[in-house]
Design a protein around this motif. Structure first.
Motif, PDB file in Angstrom:
ATOM      1  N   GLY A 184     -37.046 -46.778 -29.763  1.00 56.89           N
ATOM      2  CA  GLY A 184     -35.983 -45.839 -30.142  1.00 56.89           C
ATOM      3  C   GLY A 184     -34.711 -46.082 -29.326  1.00 56.89           C
ATOM      4  N   ASP A 185     -33.550 -45.461 -29.853  1.00 54.25           N
ATOM      5  CA  ASP A 185     -32.253 -45.691 -29.232  1.00 54.25           C
ATOM      6  C   ASP A 185     -31.874 -44.610 -28.243  1.00 54.25           C
ATOM      7  OD1 ASP A 185     -31.946 -47.958 -30.744  1.00 54.25           O
ATOM      8  OD2 ASP A 185     -31.027 -46.842 -32.423  1.00 54.25           O
ATOM      9  N   ASP A 186     -31.723 -43.344 -28.758  1.00 51.45           N
ATOM     10  CA  ASP A 186     -31.130 -42.340 -27.890  1.00 51.45           C
ATOM     11  C   ASP A 186     -32.104 -41.272 -27.401  1.00 51.45           C
ATOM     12  OD1 ASP A 186     -29.221 -41.176 -30.775  1.00 51.45           O
ATOM     13  OD2 ASP A 186     -31.378 -41.358 -30.390  1.00 51.45           O
ATOM     14  N   ALA A 187     -33.226 -41.164 -28.043  1.00 49.69           N
ATOM     15  CA  ALA A 187     -34.152 -40.121 -27.574  1.00 49.69           C
ATOM     16  C   ALA A 187     -34.880 -40.566 -26.316  1.00 49.69           C
ATOM     17  CB  ALA A 187     -35.193 -39.818 -28.661  1.00 49.69           C
ATOM     18  N   THR A 188     -35.021 -39.628 -25.406  1.00 49.27           N
ATOM     19  CA  THR A 188     -35.759 -39.952 -24.186  1.00 49.27           C
ATOM     20  C   THR A 188     -37.237 -39.975 -24.523  1.00 49.27           C
ATOM     21  OG1 THR A 188     -35.964 -37.638 -23.596  1.00 49.27           O
ATOM     22  CG2 THR A 188     -34.044 -38.809 -22.737  1.00 49.27           C
ATOM     23  N   PRO A 189     -37.948 -40.821 -23.839  1.00 49.02           N
ATOM     24  CA  PRO A 189     -39.395 -40.935 -24.116  1.00 49.02           C
ATOM     25  C   PRO A 189     -40.120 -39.621 -23.982  1.00 49.02           C
ATOM     26  CG  PRO A 189     -38.648 -42.730 -22.735  1.00 49.02           C
ATOM     27  CD  PRO A 189     -37.488 -41.813 -22.843  1.00 49.02           C
ATOM     28  N   SER A 190     -39.743 -38.847 -22.972  1.00 51.87           N
ATOM     29  CA  SER A 190     -40.507 -37.604 -22.754  1.00 51.87           C
ATOM     30  C   SER A 190     -40.262 -36.571 -23.838  1.00 51.87           C
ATOM     31  CB  SER A 190     -40.151 -37.023 -21.373  1.00 51.87           C
ATOM     32  OG  SER A 190     -38.750 -36.734 -21.337  1.00 51.87           O
ATOM     33  N   SER A 191     -38.979 -36.377 -24.224  1.00 51.13           N
ATOM     34  CA  SER A 191     -38.710 -35.355 -25.268  1.00 51.13           C
ATOM     35  C   SER A 191     -39.238 -35.821 -26.620  1.00 51.13           C
ATOM     36  CB  SER A 191     -37.209 -35.064 -25.342  1.00 51.13           C
ATOM     37  OG  SER A 191     -36.522 -36.238 -25.765  1.00 51.13           O
ATOM     38  N   ALA A 192     -39.133 -37.132 -26.882  1.00 50.72           N
ATOM     39  CA  ALA A 192     -39.652 -37.646 -28.158  1.00 50.72           C
ATOM     40  C   ALA A 192     -41.156 -37.454 -28.248  1.00 50.72           C
ATOM     41  CB  ALA A 192     -39.307 -39.137 -28.278  1.00 50.72           C
ATOM     42  N   ALA A 193     -41.793 -37.685 -27.122  1.00 52.35           N
ATOM     43  CA  ALA A 193     -43.255 -37.506 -27.114  1.00 52.35           C
ATOM     44  C   ALA A 193     -43.635 -36.059 -27.339  1.00 52.35           C
ATOM     45  CB  ALA A 193     -43.817 -37.982 -25.763  1.00 52.35           C
ATOM     46  N   ALA A 194     -42.842 -35.173 -26.711  1.00 54.07           N
ATOM     47  CA  ALA A 194     -43.135 -33.735 -26.878  1.00 54.07           C
ATOM     48  C   ALA A 194     -42.936 -33.308 -28.330  1.00 54.07           C
ATOM     49  CB  ALA A 194     -42.209 -32.912 -25.949  1.00 54.07           C
ATOM     50  N   GLU A 195     -41.825 -33.840 -28.926  1.00 54.59           N
ATOM     51  CA  GLU A 195     -41.531 -33.507 -30.327  1.00 54.59           C
ATOM     52  C   GLU A 195     -42.652 -34.003 -31.248  1.00 54.59           C
ATOM     53  OE1 GLU A 195     -37.814 -34.502 -33.119  1.00 54.59           O
ATOM     54  OE2 GLU A 195     -37.258 -34.127 -31.007  1.00 54.59           O
ATOM     55  N   ALA A 196     -43.028 -35.267 -30.998  1.00 56.32           N
ATOM     56  CA  ALA A 196     -44.108 -35.845 -31.812  1.00 56.32           C
ATOM     57  C   ALA A 196     -45.386 -35.040 -31.676  1.00 56.32           C
ATOM     58  CB  ALA A 196     -44.355 -37.298 -31.372  1.00 56.32           C
ATOM     59  N   ALA A 197     -45.649 -34.630 -30.444  1.00 54.32           N
ATOM     60  CA  ALA A 197     -46.871 -33.840 -30.198  1.00 54.32           C
ATOM     61  C   ALA A 197     -46.805 -32.526 -30.940  1.00 54.32           C
ATOM     62  CB  ALA A 197     -47.033 -33.603 -28.694  1.00 54.32           C
ATOM     63  N   THR A 198     -45.616 -31.908 -30.934  1.00 52.25           N
ATOM     64  CA  THR A 198     -45.432 -30.625 -31.630  1.00 52.25           C
ATOM     65  C   THR A 198     -45.655 -30.798 -33.130  1.00 52.25           C
ATOM     66  OG1 THR A 198     -43.822 -29.957 -29.998  1.00 52.25           O
ATOM     67  CG2 THR A 198     -43.824 -28.731 -32.083  1.00 52.25           C
ATOM     68  N   GLU A 199     -45.001 -31.898 -33.679  1.00 47.14           N
ATOM     69  CA  GLU A 199     -45.172 -32.149 -35.117  1.00 47.14           C
ATOM     70  C   GLU A 199     -46.636 -32.393 -35.456  1.00 47.14           C
ATOM     71  OE1 GLU A 199     -42.740 -35.241 -36.682  1.00 47.14           O
ATOM     72  OE2 GLU A 199     -40.864 -34.316 -35.962  1.00 47.14           O
ATOM     73  N   ALA A 200     -47.234 -33.186 -34.598  1.00 48.66           N
ATOM     74  CA  ALA A 200     -48.653 -33.481 -34.844  1.00 48.66           C
ATOM     75  C   ALA A 200     -49.479 -32.221 -34.813  1.00 48.66           C
ATOM     76  CB  ALA A 200     -49.166 -34.463 -33.770  1.00 48.66           C
ATOM     77  N   ALA A 201     -49.141 -31.351 -33.843  1.00 43.89           N
ATOM     78  CA  ALA A 201     -49.876 -30.079 -33.742  1.00 43.89           C
ATOM     79  C   ALA A 201     -49.644 -29.240 -34.983  1.00 43.89           C
ATOM     80  CB  ALA A 201     -49.427 -29.325 -32.486  1.00 43.89           C
ATOM     81  N   ASN A 202     -48.361 -29.224 -35.450  1.00 40.89           N
ATOM     82  CA  ASN A 202     -48.046 -28.446 -36.664  1.00 40.89           C
ATOM     83  C   ASN A 202     -48.795 -29.005 -37.874  1.00 40.89           C
ATOM     84  OD1 ASN A 202     -46.323 -26.710 -35.345  1.00 40.89           O
ATOM     85  ND2 ASN A 202     -44.463 -27.890 -35.802  1.00 40.89           N
ATOM     86  N   ASP A 203     -48.735 -30.379 -37.972  1.00 39.51           N
ATOM     87  CA  ASP A 203     -49.448 -31.011 -39.099  1.00 39.51           C
ATOM     88  C   ASP A 203     -50.929 -30.650 -39.051  1.00 39.51           C
ATOM     89  OD1 ASP A 203     -47.119 -32.099 -39.939  1.00 39.51           O
ATOM     90  OD2 ASP A 203     -47.524 -34.122 -39.141  1.00 39.51           O
ATOM     91  N   ALA A 204     -51.439 -30.743 -37.821  1.00 36.32           N
ATOM     92  CA  ALA A 204     -52.869 -30.437 -37.673  1.00 36.32           C
ATOM     93  C   ALA A 204     -53.155 -29.005 -38.070  1.00 36.32           C
ATOM     94  CB  ALA A 204     -53.302 -30.683 -36.227  1.00 36.32           C
ATOM     95  N   ALA A 205     -52.255 -28.087 -37.640  1.00 38.08           N
ATOM     96  CA  ALA A 205     -52.435 -26.666 -37.979  1.00 38.08           C
ATOM     97  C   ALA A 205     -52.374 -26.481 -39.487  1.00 38.08           C
ATOM     98  CB  ALA A 205     -51.362 -25.822 -37.285  1.00 38.08           C
ATOM     99  N   ASP A 206     -51.369 -27.196 -40.116  1.00 42.03           N
ATOM    100  CA  ASP A 206     -51.259 -27.101 -41.588  1.00 42.03           C
ATOM    101  C   ASP A 206     -52.545 -27.583 -42.244  1.00 42.03           C
ATOM    102  OD1 ASP A 206     -48.746 -26.130 -41.331  1.00 42.03           O
ATOM    103  OD2 ASP A 206     -47.720 -28.040 -41.824  1.00 42.03           O
ATOM    104  N   THR A 207     -53.017 -28.745 -41.720  1.00 41.50           N
ATOM    105  CA  THR A 207     -54.237 -29.313 -42.291  1.00 41.50           C
ATOM    106  C   THR A 207     -55.399 -28.331 -42.183  1.00 41.50           C
ATOM    107  OG1 THR A 207     -53.500 -31.512 -41.683  1.00 41.50           O
ATOM    108  CG2 THR A 207     -55.843 -31.252 -42.191  1.00 41.50           C
ATOM    109  N   VAL A 208     -55.469 -27.733 -40.965  1.00 44.65           N
ATOM    110  CA  VAL A 208     -56.556 -26.767 -40.751  1.00 44.65           C
ATOM    111  C   VAL A 208     -56.414 -25.602 -41.721  1.00 44.65           C
ATOM    112  CG1 VAL A 208     -57.504 -25.062 -39.163  1.00 44.65           C
ATOM    113  CG2 VAL A 208     -56.939 -27.358 -38.345  1.00 44.65           C
ATOM    114  N   ALA A 209     -55.178 -25.113 -41.846  1.00 42.28           N
ATOM    115  CA  ALA A 209     -54.938 -23.963 -42.734  1.00 42.28           C
ATOM    116  C   ALA A 209     -55.277 -24.336 -44.172  1.00 42.28           C
ATOM    117  CB  ALA A 209     -53.486 -23.521 -42.622  1.00 42.28           C
ATOM    118  N   GLU A 210     -54.799 -25.570 -44.586  1.00 45.83           N
ATOM    119  CA  GLU A 210     -55.066 -25.988 -45.976  1.00 45.83           C
ATOM    120  C   GLU A 210     -56.562 -26.143 -46.208  1.00 45.83           C
ATOM    121  OE1 GLU A 210     -52.820 -29.504 -46.714  1.00 45.83           O
ATOM    122  OE2 GLU A 210     -50.891 -28.460 -46.554  1.00 45.83           O
ATOM    123  N   ASP A 211     -57.197 -26.803 -45.193  1.00 40.77           N
ATOM    124  CA  ASP A 211     -58.646 -26.994 -45.335  1.00 40.77           C
ATOM    125  C   ASP A 211     -59.352 -25.646 -45.431  1.00 40.77           C
ATOM    126  OD1 ASP A 211     -58.299 -29.643 -45.337  1.00 40.77           O
ATOM    127  OD2 ASP A 211     -58.977 -29.988 -43.258  1.00 40.77           O
TER     128      ASP A 211
END
Ligand code: ZN
Length: 252
Positions: A24-51
């Motif tokens: 990546g260009d401008d995102a810091t590794p730490s904030s990008a990782a946190a964002e990705a983790a959040t999205e992943a958590a949300n996706d996982a939550a959605d998946t759980v809810a859908e399931d």
């Protein structure tokens, strides 16, 4: 399965984010990782809810199906019971119809038997004799012959005319030929209620009732009282008839 899938998905999502962050260009590794983790958590939550929703929906469908199946089963059972009752009713009707038919057949058979019994002697010819008289003076025959082998002979008089018995009544009376005139005369005063047959008269061997048009009367002759050497005769004892209505009765 569901709970085991969540950590695997999180790990996969996190590692993919880390790879993307490395180039990546401008995102810091730490904030990008946190964002990705959040999205992943949300996706996982959605998946759980859908399931979970799928499971609930599946369960609801299954329950609905089960209720439908049960309703169908109850309806089928009701139909079967109705069919069984209808069949039972049909069977009962059939049984009753059969029973009625059987009774009807039995009545017919009994009637045929009775008719056959009265016809049978006539068919043999000798033990049952028939003689007719109509609306004029005269029998249809002036001689009758009974078989010597008969212990009894039934004589049936048939009135083939239409006149009533008080106007043109007839009877059939068996006497010895030697008694014919005397019995004929005695009959005139015996009265119509006694069929013009002298009551308690030993000379009367056998006698039918006095009958009118369309009627029939029978009498039985006990052959054991007849003597082979004696001549017998039959007459109608209605007043005035005996001089003409007479015939010979012989043992053949
Ligand atoms: Zn007569």
């Amino acid at each position: 399965m569901l709970t085991k899938n969540i950590p695997a998905f999180l790990v996969l999502a996190a590692s993919m984010t880390l790879v993307a962050c490395g180039s990546g260009d401008d995102a810091t590794p730490s904030s990008a990782a946190a964002e990705a983790a959040t999205e992943a958590a949300n996706d996982a939550a959605d998946t759980v809810a859908e399931d979970a929703q799928d499971v609930v929906e599946d369960a609801a469908d299954a329950a609905t199906d089960a209720i439908d199946d049960a309703a169908d089963a109850v309806a089928d059972a009701a139909d079967d019971a109705a069919d069984a009752m209808a069949d039972a009713a049909d069977d009962m009707n059939d049984t009753m119809a059969d029973a009625e038919e059987t009774v009807s057949d039995m009545v017919d058979d009994a009637a045929a038997t009775v008719a056959g019994d009265s016809d049978a002697p006539a068919a043999s010819g000798d033990c049952a004799l028939t003689i007719e008289a109509g609306d004029r003076l005269g029998y249809n025959t002036d001689s009758l012959t009974a078989a010597a082998s008969c212990s009894e002979v039934t004589v049936t008089l048939v009135h083939t005319g239409k006149l009533p018995k008080n106007a043109m009544g007839h009877n059939w009376v068996l006497v010895k030929k030697s008694d014919l005139d005397a019995v004929g005369a005695a009959g005139m005063t015996a009265g119509i209620d006694n069929s013009y047959v002298p009551v308690g008269d030993d000379r009367i061997i056998a006698a039918t009732q006095l009958i009118g048009g369309g009627e029939t009367s029978s009498t039985t002759v006990d052959m054991s009282v007849l003597d082979a050497d004696t001549e017998y005769a039959f007459i109608c004892t209605f007043p005035g008839h005996w001089s003409i209505m007479r015939g010979s009765f012989t043992i053949g």
